[in-house]
Design a protein around this motif. Structure first.
Motif, PDB file in Angstrom:
ATOM      1  N   GLY A   1     -32.132  76.841 -25.886  1.00 20.87           N
ATOM      2  CA  GLY A   1     -32.380  76.464 -27.269  1.00 20.87           C
ATOM      3  C   GLY A   1     -31.911  77.531 -28.241  1.00 20.87           C
ATOM      4  O   GLY A   1     -31.186  78.450 -27.882  1.00 20.87           O
ATOM      5  N   VAL A   2     -32.376  77.407 -29.457  1.00 20.20           N
ATOM      6  CA  VAL A   2     -31.956  78.305 -30.531  1.00 20.20           C
ATOM      7  C   VAL A   2     -33.170  79.068 -31.041  1.00 20.20           C
ATOM      8  O   VAL A   2     -34.224  78.485 -31.265  1.00 20.20           O
ATOM      9  CB  VAL A   2     -31.316  77.491 -31.687  1.00 20.20           C
ATOM     10  N   ARG A   3     -33.006  80.387 -31.218  1.00 22.62           N
ATOM     11  CA  ARG A   3     -34.051  81.216 -31.824  1.00 22.62           C
ATOM     12  C   ARG A   3     -33.508  81.772 -33.128  1.00 22.62           C
ATOM     13  O   ARG A   3     -32.428  82.353 -33.158  1.00 22.62           O
ATOM     14  CB  ARG A   3     -34.430  82.370 -30.896  1.00 22.62           C
ATOM     15  N   VAL A   4     -34.251  81.581 -34.205  1.00 25.75           N
ATOM     16  CA  VAL A   4     -33.837  82.032 -35.528  1.00 25.75           C
ATOM     17  C   VAL A   4     -34.840  83.055 -36.031  1.00 25.75           C
ATOM     18  O   VAL A   4     -36.046  82.853 -35.924  1.00 25.75           O
ATOM     19  CB  VAL A   4     -33.750  80.843 -36.513  1.00 25.75           C
ATOM     20  N   GLY A   5     -34.332  84.142 -36.599  1.00 25.76           N
ATOM     21  CA  GLY A   5     -35.199  85.193 -37.115  1.00 25.76           C
ATOM     22  C   GLY A   5     -35.528  84.983 -38.579  1.00 25.76           C
ATOM     23  O   GLY A   5     -34.954  84.146 -39.260  1.00 25.76           O
ATOM     24  N   THR A   6     -36.487  85.781 -39.081  1.00 22.84           N
ATOM     25  CA  THR A   6     -36.880  85.701 -40.490  1.00 22.84           C
ATOM     26  C   THR A   6     -36.918  87.094 -41.107  1.00 22.84           C
ATOM     27  O   THR A   6     -37.999  87.643 -41.230  1.00 22.84           O
ATOM     28  CB  THR A   6     -38.274  85.048 -40.621  1.00 22.84           C
ATOM     29  N   PRO A   7     -35.880  87.733 -41.523  1.00 27.44           N
ATOM     30  CA  PRO A   7     -34.483  87.330 -41.372  1.00 27.44           C
ATOM     31  C   PRO A   7     -33.877  87.756 -40.040  1.00 27.44           C
ATOM     32  O   PRO A   7     -32.876  87.192 -39.612  1.00 27.44           O
ATOM     33  CB  PRO A   7     -33.785  88.057 -42.511  1.00 27.44           C
ATOM     34  N   TYR A   8     -34.468  88.769 -39.355  1.00 27.29           N
ATOM     35  CA  TYR A   8     -33.895  89.249 -38.098  1.00 27.29           C
ATOM     36  C   TYR A   8     -34.817  88.923 -36.937  1.00 27.29           C
ATOM     37  O   TYR A   8     -36.029  88.842 -37.086  1.00 27.29           O
ATOM     38  CB  TYR A   8     -33.665  90.764 -38.151  1.00 27.29           C
ATOM     39  N   LEU A   9     -34.209  88.773 -35.754  1.00 26.66           N
ATOM     40  CA  LEU A   9     -34.976  88.530 -34.528  1.00 26.66           C
ATOM     41  C   LEU A   9     -35.496  89.858 -33.986  1.00 26.66           C
ATOM     42  O   LEU A   9     -34.729  90.807 -33.824  1.00 26.66           O
ATOM     43  CB  LEU A   9     -34.086  87.890 -33.463  1.00 26.66           C
ATOM     44  N   ALA A  10     -36.782  89.914 -33.702  1.00 32.75           N
ATOM     45  CA  ALA A  10     -37.366  91.131 -33.141  1.00 32.75           C
ATOM     46  C   ALA A  10     -36.967  91.253 -31.674  1.00 32.75           C
ATOM     47  O   ALA A  10     -37.066  90.307 -30.910  1.00 32.75           O
ATOM     48  CB  ALA A  10     -38.880  91.087 -33.274  1.00 32.75           C
ATOM     49  N   GLY A  11     -36.485  92.428 -31.291  1.00 33.47           N
ATOM     50  CA  GLY A  11     -36.135  92.693 -29.906  1.00 33.47           C
ATOM     51  C   GLY A  11     -34.767  92.188 -29.472  1.00 33.47           C
ATOM     52  O   GLY A  11     -34.357  92.429 -28.345  1.00 33.47           O
ATOM     53  N   ALA A  12     -34.056  91.516 -30.331  1.00 31.60           N
ATOM     54  CA  ALA A  12     -32.723  91.022 -29.978  1.00 31.60           C
ATOM     55  C   ALA A  12     -31.692  92.071 -30.358  1.00 31.60           C
ATOM     56  O   ALA A  12     -31.801  92.728 -31.391  1.00 31.60           O
ATOM     57  CB  ALA A  12     -32.424  89.715 -30.696  1.00 31.60           C
ATOM     58  N   ARG A  13     -30.678  92.231 -29.497  1.00 33.79           N
ATOM     59  CA  ARG A  13     -29.612  93.182 -29.801  1.00 33.79           C
ATOM     60  C   ARG A  13     -28.314  92.733 -29.152  1.00 33.79           C
ATOM     61  O   ARG A  13     -28.321  92.032 -28.141  1.00 33.79           O
ATOM     62  CB  ARG A  13     -29.985  94.594 -29.375  1.00 33.79           C
ATOM     63  N   VAL A  14     -27.226  93.142 -29.770  1.00 31.23           N
ATOM     64  CA  VAL A  14     -25.891  92.849 -29.257  1.00 31.23           C
ATOM     65  C   VAL A  14     -25.215  94.186 -28.972  1.00 31.23           C
ATOM     66  O   VAL A  14     -25.197  95.070 -29.822  1.00 31.23           O
ATOM     67  CB  VAL A  14     -25.065  92.034 -30.280  1.00 31.23           C
ATOM     68  N   THR A  15     -24.685  94.332 -27.772  1.00 31.33           N
ATOM     69  CA  THR A  15     -24.004  95.560 -27.379  1.00 31.33           C
ATOM     70  C   THR A  15     -22.504  95.304 -27.382  1.00 31.33           C
ATOM     71  O   THR A  15     -22.039  94.303 -26.836  1.00 31.33           O
ATOM     72  CB  THR A  15     -24.445  95.997 -25.971  1.00 31.33           C
ATOM     73  N   ALA A  16     -21.764  96.218 -28.021  1.00 37.38           N
ATOM     74  CA  ALA A  16     -20.315  96.056 -28.136  1.00 37.38           C
ATOM     75  C   ALA A  16     -19.632  97.390 -27.878  1.00 37.38           C
ATOM     76  O   ALA A  16     -20.244  98.454 -28.008  1.00 37.38           O
ATOM     77  CB  ALA A  16     -19.951  95.545 -29.518  1.00 37.38           C
ATOM     78  N   ARG A  17     -18.355  97.330 -27.510  1.00 36.41           N
ATOM     79  CA  ARG A  17     -17.547  98.530 -27.301  1.00 36.41           C
ATOM     80  C   ARG A  17     -16.442  98.551 -28.346  1.00 36.41           C
ATOM     81  O   ARG A  17     -15.846  97.524 -28.654  1.00 36.41           O
ATOM     82  CB  ARG A  17     -16.947  98.536 -25.898  1.00 36.41           C
ATOM     83  N   VAL A  18     -16.179  99.736 -28.903  1.00 34.59           N
ATOM     84  CA  VAL A  18     -15.154  99.877 -29.936  1.00 34.59           C
ATOM     85  C   VAL A  18     -13.781  99.852 -29.275  1.00 34.59           C
ATOM     86  O   VAL A  18     -13.472 100.693 -28.435  1.00 34.59           O
ATOM     87  CB  VAL A  18     -15.352 101.189 -30.730  1.00 34.59           C
ATOM     88  N   VAL A  19     -12.959  98.871 -29.653  1.00 31.75           N
ATOM     89  CA  VAL A  19     -11.608  98.760 -29.119  1.00 31.75           C
ATOM     90  C   VAL A  19     -10.672  99.670 -29.894  1.00 31.75           C
ATOM     91  O   VAL A  19      -9.910 100.434 -29.312  1.00 31.75           O
ATOM     92  CB  VAL A  19     -11.115  97.293 -29.188  1.00 31.75           C
ATOM     93  N   ARG A  20     -10.710  99.581 -31.233  1.00 29.92           N
ATOM     94  CA  ARG A  20      -9.862 100.443 -32.048  1.00 29.92           C
ATOM     95  C   ARG A  20     -10.365 100.500 -33.481  1.00 29.92           C
ATOM     96  O   ARG A  20     -11.130  99.641 -33.913  1.00 29.92           O
ATOM     97  CB  ARG A  20      -8.404  99.991 -32.014  1.00 29.92           C
ATOM     98  N   GLN A  21      -9.908 101.534 -34.186  1.00 30.81           N
ATOM     99  CA  GLN A  21     -10.123 101.679 -35.621  1.00 30.81           C
ATOM    100  C   GLN A  21      -8.768 101.455 -36.280  1.00 30.81           C
ATOM    101  O   GLN A  21      -7.746 101.817 -35.713  1.00 30.81           O
ATOM    102  CB  GLN A  21     -10.611 103.094 -35.969  1.00 30.81           C
ATOM    103  N   GLY A  22      -8.745 100.864 -37.461  1.00 33.70           N
ATOM    104  CA  GLY A  22      -7.449 100.638 -38.087  1.00 33.70           C
ATOM    105  C   GLY A  22      -7.559 100.288 -39.555  1.00 33.70           C
ATOM    106  O   GLY A  22      -8.640 100.340 -40.155  1.00 33.70           O
ATOM    107  N   LYS A  23      -6.399  99.947 -40.128  1.00 29.77           N
ATOM    108  CA  LYS A  23      -6.312  99.511 -41.510  1.00 29.77           C
ATOM    109  C   LYS A  23      -5.747  98.107 -41.536  1.00 29.77           C
ATOM    110  O   LYS A  23      -4.835  97.780 -40.773  1.00 29.77           O
ATOM    111  CB  LYS A  23      -5.366 100.411 -42.311  1.00 29.77           C
TER     112      LYS A  23
END
Length: 103
Positions: free
Chosen positions: A46-68
């Motif tokens: 299902g779908v979980r919606v925060g008010t405004p943010y979800l407590a305990g939810a996080r997204v992990t990402a890796r930096v591919v590059r910096q640029g212009k």
């Protein structure tokens, strides 16, 4: 499974293995970054919606590059005054590869 995250004043739809171009973050290439401002998470259950943010939810990402980004050219003038000015701007960005979404 996907999530709606907020970074740099904008909202993005992020799924695992996606590559997102977000406003510049102050991290080095290859580093891992955790995005805590998760607005919504959609899973098979299902779908979980925060008010405004979800407590305990996080997204992990890796930096591919910096640029212009590509150059934006502007031009201003004042009519009948022989006053003209050209300018350019290139917005800085960070490219992220989404590694995992935990709700």
């Amino acid at each position: 499974m996907y999530a709606i995250i907020e970074t740099g004043g904008k909202q993005y739809r992020a799924a695992e293995k996606d590559v997102l171009r977000v406003e510049k973050l102050d991290v080095a290439e290859g580093d891992e970054v955790t995005l805590e401002n998760v607005l919504m998470v959609s899973t098979d259950g299902g779908v979980r919606v925060g008010t405004p943010y979800l407590a305990g939810a996080r997204v992990t990402a890796r930096v591919v590059r910096q640029g212009k980004g590509r150059k934006i050219e502007g031009f201003t003038y004042k009519a009948k005054k022989n006053q003209r000015k050209r300018y350019g701007h290139r917005q800085l960005f960070t490219e992220l590869r989404i590694e995992s979404i935990s709700a």
